[in-house]
Design a protein around this motif. Sequence first.
Motif, PDB file in Angstrom:
ATOM      1  N   TYR A   8       3.062   3.917   8.846  1.00 60.60           N
ATOM      2  CA  TYR A   8       3.174   2.463   8.668  1.00 60.60           C
ATOM      3  C   TYR A   8       4.062   1.844   9.597  1.00 60.60           C
ATOM      4  O   TYR A   8       3.381   0.773  10.117  1.00 60.60           O
TER       5      TYR A   8
ATOM      6  N   SER B  60       4.570  -3.131   3.904  1.00 64.40           N
ATOM      7  CA  SER B  60       4.890  -2.683   5.141  1.00 64.40           C
ATOM      8  C   SER B  60       4.921  -3.846   6.406  1.00 64.40           C
ATOM      9  O   SER B  60       5.761  -3.964   7.240  1.00 64.40           O
ATOM     10  N   VAL B  61       3.729  -4.837   5.960  1.00 63.68           N
ATOM     11  CA  VAL B  61       3.585  -5.597   6.861  1.00 63.68           C
ATOM     12  C   VAL B  61       4.752  -6.635   6.683  1.00 63.68           C
ATOM     13  O   VAL B  61       5.446  -7.150   7.643  1.00 63.68           O
TER      14      VAL B  61
ATOM     15  N   VAL C 220       2.605  -1.014  12.242  1.00 64.84           N
ATOM     16  CA  VAL C 220       3.124  -2.325  12.309  1.00 64.84           C
ATOM     17  C   VAL C 220       3.459  -2.833  13.494  1.00 64.84           C
ATOM     18  O   VAL C 220       3.393  -3.894  14.046  1.00 64.84           O
TER      19      VAL C 220
ATOM     20  N   LEU D 290       6.960  -6.534  10.281  1.00 65.21           N
ATOM     21  CA  LEU D 290       6.101  -7.371  11.000  1.00 65.21           C
ATOM     22  C   LEU D 290       7.199  -8.745  11.181  1.00 65.21           C
ATOM     23  O   LEU D 290       7.353  -9.233  10.320  1.00 65.21           O
TER      24      LEU D 290
ATOM     25  N   THR E 108       0.050  -1.084   2.076  1.00 67.35           N
ATOM     26  CA  THR E 108      -0.147  -2.011   3.457  1.00 67.35           C
ATOM     27  C   THR E 108       0.709  -3.172   3.591  1.00 67.35           C
ATOM     28  O   THR E 108       1.396  -3.655   4.595  1.00 67.35           O
TER      29      THR E 108
ATOM     30  N   GLN F 189       2.557  -5.316  15.995  1.00 72.67           N
ATOM     31  CA  GLN F 189       3.560  -6.676  16.371  1.00 72.67           C
ATOM     32  C   GLN F 189       3.599  -6.878  18.087  1.00 72.67           C
ATOM     33  O   GLN F 189       3.346  -7.918  18.545  1.00 72.67           O
TER      34      GLN F 189
END
Length: 570
Positions: free
Chosen positions: A372, A399-400, A376, A404, A396, A380
């Motif tokens: 992950y 993690s973002v 990410v 991010l 998901t 970025q």
Amino acid sequence: MPDRVVDYLVRTVADRGITQIFGVDGANIEDLYDALFDAGGTPAGIVAKHEFSAATMADGYARSTGGMGVVAATSGGGAMNLVAGLAESFTSRVPVLALIGQPPTSLEGLGAFQDSSGLSESIDAAALFATISRYCARVTDPLELPAQLAAAIAAAESGGPAVLLIPKDVQQQLMPVSVPAQQFDAVADRGQLDRASPISPAATSPHTIATELTSARRTGKVVIIAGDQVARDDARDELAELVATLDAAIGLAPDAKDVYSNAGPGYCGVAGSMGHAELVEALSAASACLLVGTRLPVTARAGLDAALADLPVLSIGAHAPYLAATHAASADLAETIATLLADIGAGATTSQRSAELTPMPVPTAAGPGLRYRPVVEAIQRALPDGADIFADAGNTGASVVHYLRVPERGRFTVALGMGGMGYAFGAGIGSAFARRAAPDGPHRTVVIAGDGSFFMHGMEIHTAIEHDLPITFVVFNNNAHAMCVTREQLYYRDRYSFNRFQPSHLGAGIAAMFPGLPARTVSDASRLPGALDLSFAATGPSFLEILCDPDEVPPFLPFLSALDSSRSTP
């Protein structure tokens, strides 16, 4: 020809500058589409593949315009499919107007197909939608429509959905040439406006909050936690000025990552279950905490309770927070922050621009696929300037949210009101319509979701292709409902799994379904940067599948706390 009811509805929407009505056609809403055709395509009728996605398109459109989104649906299953989408808008206070067709009034209670009049033991649509709307009314007389529509729009703009249930025969009726003023009074007298305003009674005034902030600034550091009302009220500049004036540290609720520069002075990351240690440290040393436009629900509060318990907590926003606080109600954060700034006076910023944030320590994953965090971070680095990010639920999404940083001028949305899987596909499309002609130039929309969410509502990619939208769909494919897999492992002794899927090849499948669409699959980390660059360089839609490990634990505080607890248990 005189206006029909549907012509009046379409013209009213167009007069408000709304450029799209999202929906799915059907027998009891088809007259609205006839009116859209007669209106020459302004607003445009956008047909989604499912009413849930149509509702989320209206939601995403509203979030990115700061205005109101409009969704249309037919009766029966079409109406029922709106419920989850409108519930998200209700919980997140997003202004959406839902126009829902109903069977003809002459057949109500007499066995009409898809009857939801509440008569003869049929479903009562008015009662159902009243629980997830700021305003809900059944239109039975064209004379009352102007007042009902005005009330619905006012309620939606106060924060949340408004619903008009319109039988087919009423849609076809002609509007009267003039509407008596008492019709407007009648609607108000029936109390239908009482539910419109979500503003909590003010416990105090902004001037009191300013006095408390001035006092706290003398004794230590103020920490601000900002929420998504800042975006809705277009108060980003005012928030930045307040941070600078107070020389404050600032954290952001998970659904508000775009309301303050992620590289700005004093930035301490995200609050709550997907949050950062820097914010906890800042609160532990603070003299006060100011909540701006957030009620601080559990997702934004997890891990902060102990630090907040020892602090004076101040709040400005539409609703009082869930925890004890000195709260001043605000329907316009830009105006309220301006009041605070006038009272506080000049200040000097000494905080440095934010450094790299400390990621949560997650266990090392040993399974197949990419991880992950590096995925990410690669996204970025490749994001175009001003990209708008729509993250979906699950591992998901966690993690973002955690890893991010939102690009400058970009929007960030994650649906934490209801947390519905598949929300990001429709919402990203709705936003892409709104942002395609943004005053500051075009914005590429990036939807980031898991394969479970894709299987629910990912076929809305067809809608994006039909309208050649500048949108990239990034799907993390671990062939599982991975957050549920993680829960099985952590909370149910990893004895079984109902949540692992038969492997699928989404990139190849999408490429075969939609010839000409840029669609790729990445299973090797070294190929990811190039694949991202090509996907983001597309002028229209593109699709990128990234193969991941279903057993990787995401940066999600409840999971990591459960792991720590299991390690400490003899």
